[in-house]
Design a protein around this motif. Structure first.
Motif, PDB file in Angstrom:
ATOM      1  N   GLN A  37      33.817  -6.472 104.020  1.00  0.00           N
ATOM      2  CA  GLN A  37      33.613  -5.118 104.535  1.00  0.00           C
ATOM      3  C   GLN A  37      32.333  -5.095 105.365  1.00  0.00           C
ATOM      4  O   GLN A  37      31.390  -5.826 105.081  1.00  0.00           O
ATOM      5  CB  GLN A  37      33.465  -4.114 103.387  1.00  0.00           C
ATOM      6  N   GLU A  38      32.306  -4.222 106.369  1.00  0.00           N
ATOM      7  CA  GLU A  38      31.055  -3.964 107.057  1.00  0.00           C
ATOM      8  C   GLU A  38      30.390  -2.746 106.422  1.00  0.00           C
ATOM      9  O   GLU A  38      31.034  -1.970 105.714  1.00  0.00           O
ATOM     10  CB  GLU A  38      31.312  -3.754 108.555  1.00  0.00           C
ATOM     11  N   LEU A  39      29.096  -2.613 106.667  1.00  0.00           N
ATOM     12  CA  LEU A  39      28.349  -1.473 106.136  1.00  0.00           C
ATOM     13  C   LEU A  39      27.992  -0.517 107.257  1.00  0.00           C
ATOM     14  O   LEU A  39      27.445  -0.937 108.273  1.00  0.00           O
ATOM     15  CB  LEU A  39      27.032  -1.944 105.498  1.00  0.00           C
ATOM     16  N   VAL A 139      33.243  -0.023 105.599  1.00  0.00           N
ATOM     17  CA  VAL A 139      34.298   0.129 106.603  1.00  0.00           C
ATOM     18  C   VAL A 139      34.846  -1.274 106.914  1.00  0.00           C
ATOM     19  O   VAL A 139      34.076  -2.239 107.006  1.00  0.00           O
ATOM     20  CB  VAL A 139      33.749   0.863 107.861  1.00  0.00           C
TER      21      VAL A 139
END
Lengths: 324, 324
Positions: A37-39, A139
């Motif tokens: 996941q990206e932050l 996200v």
């Protein structure tokens, strides 16, 4: 004192999350981000006398400073996880400080808990009252909603209704007796307790070409989408969603101005290709906030607003209307 | 104005990092955390008139607010990656705002760049001058240095020297003419431009049983280690590392008090098992900051300080000395 204060906040905001390895109480928090996941990370500050009037209920401040940040995550299509708090409080008797902290923490927690947001770190200092919150959300890679992806022909939509918060602020500032007026109470509640459109943001992933939250006012914020996308936008004044409470409290010119230029709505303004509009509207209606089409993206620059007769509205000293 | 200001800050602090997917300029930043690492996250605020005097050089503010945060990461054994900035500035003529921003960004960048720290997000608001920074760093799972792991018999060490910053503050507040005094200049530089001990923090991973940065003063901060570890600590006054500049500027009682109770040093205070002391000292000497053994952890509670004759010092109105 800092140590005790932050402990008090910690106790009142406790929210268990398995990915929090170390919460408030050491030199830093330690968290384990989920694999793959990206932050999304945002920060917003509210200063007494600037973003909220002196004497605002601490619980409203706690709710709103978090709501404003969660709204940023909503606009990115991110799901919230962790928050940091930097709280600056004037020197005052301990009882007053505790009362503020307790109220603030309660308002913060009321919004944080349903979203399983954990307060993982904080700093309390003395000085003029101001609150800064940073939030972190997840996200999937490459799926964050940005401002710069709109295309000419995309439809512009907005969640919920516009102008309520600005109308609430006007009522507060007017000195009007509003406590027994249900419409006024609604508008002021919209000012103090905005609802971040997190579920809507998630539903827009992969479908909205651009997205922003309406914090500075529709014209200003849609203007950011225009600038980032190198396009213009044309809006229909008659399509702007205005609540019955707004329309029942202010005339058409005033309510239109609140809807166009009033800030603090924290609705999402976004663009989607025409083929997806019906589907997106259906999904957002099921989520409870709805989405109204208000215009479209065009070649050019800037945001223009047309009235029902097809005349462009212009900005003057009274706001936006037909008489330039 | 916010938009332009934050753009100006962005331009002046530009730092390329592949893991930053989206920097300043959207509703939130988006970053890609490295697989298999935990994130250490800290936040610290500095308020004019509280944490720095009116008229402080903006570049010093920019450096210090970042240093204070990086010091928290150092104390966790984390390596820095990203920062957020919340900047509140009084309303003033644009030229003054720009001058502040430029100076602030320059000081911030001087410290950020060598550590490859990227400023990924920010919020600028108007109000009394205050700066809040949040930093994010990486640490392998389970290897963060915490306050609560010290064991009885562990040796207490501290990097660098203690008391310089408090002595610098005293000189500034005294009104003494200090501009041509090299010793005074050194002490004031230590106050304005503290060095976060990031490399030392990394070297302590897996070896220090507890670690904290000295921000509130040695006694207070070592007290946090004691409390979190459910132990006490005994220090030898004669072992406290004091710089020649401090000893040349203040007498023994004053310099001892600065070393024990002065804040703002941002050295690391940590505990290691006796068997590792020599090895750790060797490594930290090679890193340039060194590490001095100043006492040991014992059963009990609280921090006690012994003089060369073996008498316990006590706290009174003059600070810490032999005469209770």
């Amino acid at each position: 004192m800092e140590f005790r204060l932050i402990d008090r906040i910690r106790e009142r905001t406790a929210q268990g999350r398995e990915d929090v390895r170390l919460g408030i109480g050491d030199d830093a928090a330690v968290v384990a981000p989920p694999a793959g996941q990206e932050l999304a990370i945002a920060v917003d500050t509210m200063v007494e006398g600037v973003h909220f009037p002196h004497g605002t209920d601490p619980a409203d401040i706690g709710w709103k400073v978090l709501a404003v940040n969660l709204s940023d995550l909503a606009a990115m299509g991110a799901s919230p996880a962790w928050a940091l708090l930097a709280l600056t409080l004037p020197r005052q008797p301990v009882a007053q400080v505790q009362q503020f902290i307790d109220g603030f923490a309660d308002g913060f927690t009321q919004l944080a808990q349903p979203h399983r947001l954990a307060l993982i770190g904080g700093d309390t200092t003395s000085g003029p009252l101001s609150v800064s919150v940073a939030v972190h959300g997840f996200v999937p890679p490459g799926q964050a909603l940005v401002r710069g992806g709109a295309r000419a022909g995309d439809v512009v939509l907005v969640t919920g209704t516009l102008g309520d918060a600005a109308a609430g602020l006007r009522l507060l500032q007017s000195g009007a007796r509003v406590t027994e007026d249900a419409r006024a109470a609604y508008l002021i509640e919209r000012l103090h307790r905005p609802t971040p459109r997190l579920q809507a943001g998630l539903a827009l992933r992969g479908r909205a070409t651009a997205c922003i939250d309406v914090s500075d006012g529709l014209l200003a914020d849609l203007g950011h989408i225009c600038e980032a996308s190198a396009l213009g936008a044309e809006l229909e004044a008659s399509l702007l969603p205005r609540s019955p409470m707004l329309l029942g409290s202010f005339d058409d010119v005033a309510s239109l101005n609140f809807a166009l230029a009033g800030g603090d709505d924290y609705e999402l303004c976004f663009t989607v290709p025409p083929s997806l509009v019906a589907e997106v509207q259906g999904d957002l209606a099921r989520l409870g906030c709805g989405a109204t089409r208000i215009g479209r993206m065009v070649e050019g620059a800037g945001v223009r607003v047309r009235d029902e007769q097809g005349q462009w509205l212009e900005s003057n000293h009274r706001g936006w209307d037909h008489f330039a």
